[in-house]
Design an enzyme around this catalytic site. Structure first.
Site, PDB file in Angstrom:
ATOM      1  CD  GLU A  61      -9.026 -29.441   2.784  1.00  0.00           C
ATOM      2  OE1 GLU A  61      -9.727 -30.066   3.745  1.00  0.00           O
ATOM      3  OE2 GLU A  61      -8.107 -28.736   2.990  1.00  0.00           O
ATOM      4  CD  GLN A 106     -10.479 -25.204   5.353  1.00  0.00           C
ATOM      5  OE1 GLN A 106      -9.147 -24.909   4.889  1.00  0.00           O
ATOM      6  NE2 GLN A 106     -10.825 -26.424   5.539  1.00  0.00           N
ATOM      7  N   GLY A 107     -11.988 -21.074   8.060  1.00  0.00           N
ATOM      8  CA  GLY A 107     -11.582 -21.040   9.527  1.00  0.00           C
ATOM      9  C   GLY A 107     -11.927 -22.459  10.429  1.00  0.00           C
ATOM     10  CE1 TYR A 108     -14.022 -25.994   8.196  1.00  0.00           C
ATOM     11  CE2 TYR A 108     -12.780 -28.189   8.112  1.00  0.00           C
ATOM     12  CZ  TYR A 108     -13.902 -27.318   7.862  1.00  0.00           C
ATOM     13  OH  TYR A 108     -14.866 -27.877   7.172  1.00  0.00           O
TER      14      TYR A 108
END
Ligand SMILES: Cc1cc2nc3c(=O)[nH]c(=O)nc-3n(C[C@H](O)[C@H](O)[C@H](O)COP(=O)(O)OP(=O)(O)OC[C@H]3O[C@@H](n4cnc5c(N)ncnc54)[C@H](O)[C@@H]3O)c2cc1C
Lengths: 398, 382
Positions: free
Chosen positions: A244, A126-128
């Site tokens: 989530e 997850q590239g947040y």
């Protein structure tokens, strides 16, 4: 008002229990129970077992290959899996990206990526978060510039969990600087083997490198990897957040941790008495157990609502805060229970293959590692402060 | 009433602070833990040259003072930067016992410690947890000497030392206060085996196995049955040192956290402008001041009669343990992700502060002990 599970739900619980008893590989559950490191292969093996049973994508509808469970069934499964010391299901592809693709993906994207997620062909991360964009996620600056039929991506993500295992990353990237910051964000799927992607591990206070920095230097990504509209990424991000937050209370994990604490408190002695018989320590365990009993019902109240079709809203913030407080208290007591043997730093004993005798009891090092590691519970997935903010605004209307 | 340091203490504090700020860098500290000795030769030499070990001994033993407040000045500065040079082990524990009980060559050894020789106390054992009277290691009488057999555990700084003061039982049951004796044991003696490992809070410790290790009468500290009382006294001083170190760590962490709250921006403003964090930082400050006061209480009672002194030990250790937890958990939380990495200065300080609670008794252990020790005082209400 009836606080009991229905006959059908109880039968389902038995079915889950016996499935776990028969199919969860003992070498894997032993590692989970004793706090040892899991390898990428351990995770993949467990995913494959669940996939064959049709129980891998717990929050996917039947049409896409999920079990079609409602919130109560999901809750039962997650609780039993944790108590059986199953590894957690790695959420990035299954719990996060999957639902976003199902809702916003093109037919081609669904056909291509969803089966791959189920089969474990891709390991997603997850590239947040970015160095400058944590709680304030809308301020992401990693940029994606459209050039012909590609986006050219430059910038940096950070705290990326298990990126060292991943071949794919889904990212929030900036495609426009006009208007509100939320309006210029897009949701992009990036192949990590593309030229220009580098991953650097970050060692955390538990001594482990479970998170990473991911750098993008003019990385070319085909436009068909855009999910949703260009500049519509915030909608995907918000939708993902609601997913989530399922199982956000971590109830099964809290129960398993409490069991572990009691086991250790039974094994440890202070003078002539077992720690579990020490009145002060016993009262500390009792307090957290009482909290946990109540939270189980708070959790079920929210779950029952969700099962009745109401999407869990700001209530999930309460579950996250309380669940986190309880788990962190259990972890603190466990660390306290190992006494002076919390002091040695022996990461090699997190490896199942280590043959040497540990320093002190074998449960000491994992207890300390977990205490430090689980500081993350109140930081990630929306910090406890941000969750309180949500409660104040959305429930209390302050 | 006067809470000021003496002129000498102020000079020592200033010099130490400058020296440690320059030399005790995160790289030096992590390098020290990684190396075999588990401490930094450069830091140690610097401390010795500044006369720091000397400050821990009374004038009668060739030192500069050795009072509670001499101890607290030194250890607070070490804590501020997270340094873990073996001053507590060598100067306060081993050196303290030698000062109290004497040996054949007492002054010679003290002078060596002041000049930088490192000794440790090998006392705790695998099953002792925090009980100071627990000694299972045996000393058997042979000819003119003794044979020591047993296991010593969590001997901090042992990999840096060449000699240990070892406790062993000459009589009585495992947890009896009487029947304990102390011996000087060179760590390269036949029958002594060390297993060295890193510590969460930095530095190294060792497990020590003693297999029929031969020592002579000359190597026994004191002759009679006063070992336990001496152990308790030096441990009170060690707790004072540790509490002062914790106060230093807390203040180091406080400075980092306040700086971070000022500099880190989210939602277009410094996160320190959010009241939710301001109030918690304010609470943390209040508790750190409480921790300082508890440490002062203890340092001021090190020479009190043992009943009162030990009550103060448990009071301070309880409060410090509670505040340490709050400071560690809150500072990490208010930093967010960056607070969890070893790449940022907070990581080491927070781990070291956490570990204060699992040496010499944790907050709950001292709470129960405080209750027990207070029972005597409660009798006056009967
Ligand atoms: C172990 C771990 C794993 C992670 N895994 C991932 C991952 O896989 N992918 C990913 O994208 N991210 C991941 N994250 C990042 C995580 O989501 C961020 O750490 C989180 O969003 C907080 O951001 P930050 O660390 O920048 O802290 P900041 O946002 O800078 O916050 C610092 C402090 O300020 C507080 N604060 C911020 N705003 C307010 C406010 N308005 N009011 C009151 N207090 C406020 C915060 O609660 C916190 O206490 C992970 C983090 C950790 C620790």
């Amino acid at each position: 008002m009836d606080i009991n599970y229905s006959a059908g739900q109880m039968a389902f619980r038995d079915e889950v229990k016996s499935f776990l008893a028969e199919n969860l590989p003992e070498p894997i559950s032993r590692k989970v129970a004793t706090g040892k490191r899991l390898t990428k292969q351990d995770h993949e093996q467990w995913h494959a077992i669940l996939f064959r049973r049709g129980w891998l994508a717990v929050n996917w509808p039947r049409d896409f290959g999920g079990p079609g469970w409602n919130a109560i069934e999901r809750n039962i499964f997650e609780e039993e899996a944790a108590l059986a010391h199953a590894p957690r299901i790695i959420p990035f592809g299954l719990a996060m990206l999957g639902p976003v693709l199902q809702r916003f993906g093109t037919p081609q994207q669904k056909d291509h990526w969803l089966p791959r997620i189920l089969r474990g062909d891709d390991w997603w991360c997850q590239g947040y978060s970015e160095p400058g964009a944590g709680s304030d996620l809308a301020s992401v600056t990693t940029s994606a510039v459209r050039v012909g039929d590609h986006y050219v991506v430059s910038g940096q993500k950070t705290w990326t969990t298990l990126a060292q295992h991943a071949n794919m990353i889904f990212c929030l990237v900036r495609t426009s600087r006009e208007g509100k910051p939320q309006q210029g964000i897009s949701f992009l799927l990036i192949d990590m083997k593309s030229p220009g992607v580098t991953v650097r591990p970050i060692v955390l206070i538990d001594g482990e490198a479970e998170v990473n920095e991911v750098f993008f230097d003019n990385v070319r990504i085909p436009v068909e990897n855009l999910v949703g509209e260009e500049n519509g990424g915030w909608t995907c991000a918000k939708y993902l957040l609601t997913h989530e937050r399922t199982n956000i209370a971590g109830l099964g994990l809290a129960r398993a941790a409490l069991q572990n604490l009691k086991r250790i408190a039974y094994a440890e002695t202070s003078g002539e008495t077992r720690l579990i018989d020490n009145p002060l320590f016993a009262s500390r365990i009792a307090s957290v157990e009482i909290d946990l009993m109540a939270m189980a019902t708070t959790n079920l109240r929210v779950v029952a609502q969700a099962a009745a079709g109401q999407a869990p809203g700001p209530e999930s913030s309460m579950l996250k805060i309380k669940g986190t407080v309880i788990r962190q208290e259990i972890d603190k007591l466990t660390r306290q229970a190992v006494g002076p043997y919390a002091a040695p730093f022996l990461p090699e004993f997190l490896e199942e293959s280590e043959q040497a005798d540990p320093i002190g009891p074998p449960h000491a090092m994992p207890a300390v590692q977990k205490y430090f590691n689980n500081r993350k519970l109140s930081i990630y997935g929306g910090s406890s402060e941000i969750q309180r903010q949500i409660i104040a605004k959305a429930i209390l209307e302050l | 009433m006067n809470f000021d340091l003496t002129e000498e203490q102020t000079i020592l504090q200033g010099g130490l602070r400058r020296f440690l700020r320059e030399q005790a860098t995160p790289d030096t500290l992590s390098g020290a833990t990684a190396g075999d000795a588990g401490h930094s030769h450069t830091l140690w030499q610097g401390l010795v040259e500044m006369g720091v070990p000397m400050a821990l001994f009374p004038e009668s033993a060739g030192g500069l003072g050795g009072s509670g407040f001499d101890i607290s000045v030194v250890f607070e500065e070490l804590g501020r930067v997270g340094a873990f040079e073996p001053l507590l082990e060598s100067g306060i524990l081993a050196g303290g016992l030698i000062t109290e009980l004497g040996t054949a060559n007492r002054q010679e050894v003290i002078d060596q410690i002041i000049a930088g020789r490192i000794l440790v106390l090998a006392h705790a054992e695998p099953d002792s947890r925090y009980d100071l009277a627990h000694v299972q290691t045996t000393a058997d009488r042979v000819d003119e000497g003794w044979l020591l057999t047993g296991r010593k555990s969590l001997v901090v700084a042992a990999p840096a030392a060449d000699m240990a003061v070892v406790s062993a039982r000459v009589s009585g049951a495992i947890s009896d206060r009487s029947g304990i004796a102390l011996f000087m044991v060179p760590l390269n003696n036949p029958g002594v085996e060390l297993r060295s490992y890193r510590l969460q809070g930095g530095g190294r410790a060792a497990e020590i196995a003693l297999e029929a290790v031969r020592v002579s009468d000359n190597e026994r500290l004191g002759g009679g049955n006063e070992a336990f009382a001496a152990l308790e006294r030096v441990h009170a001083r060690a707790c004072a040192a540790q509490c002062a170190e914790a106060v230093g760590l807390m203040n180091g962490i406080r400075e980092l956290t306040v700086d971070y709250l000022r500099g880190r921006r989210q939602f277009g403003k410094p996160i320190g402008s959010f009241q939710a964090l301001q109030h918690r930082m304010a609470d943390m400050l209040i508790e750190i001041e409480q921790a300082r006061s508890a440490t002062i209480n203890l340092c001021g009672h090190l020479d009190a009669p043992s009943a009162e002194r030990e009550r103060q030990v448990s009071a301070a250790k309880n409060l410090i343990g509670r505040v340490a937890r709050q400071v560690v958990e809150e500072s990490i939380q208010m930093h967010g992700g960056i607070g969890m990495t070893m790449e940022y200065a907070l990581g080491h300080l927070a781990k070291r502060l956490t570990m204060v609670d699992c040496r010499f008794g944790d907050a709950d252990w001292h709470l129960e002990r405080f209750v027990r020790l207070s029972a005597v005082a409660a009798e006056e209400f009967a």
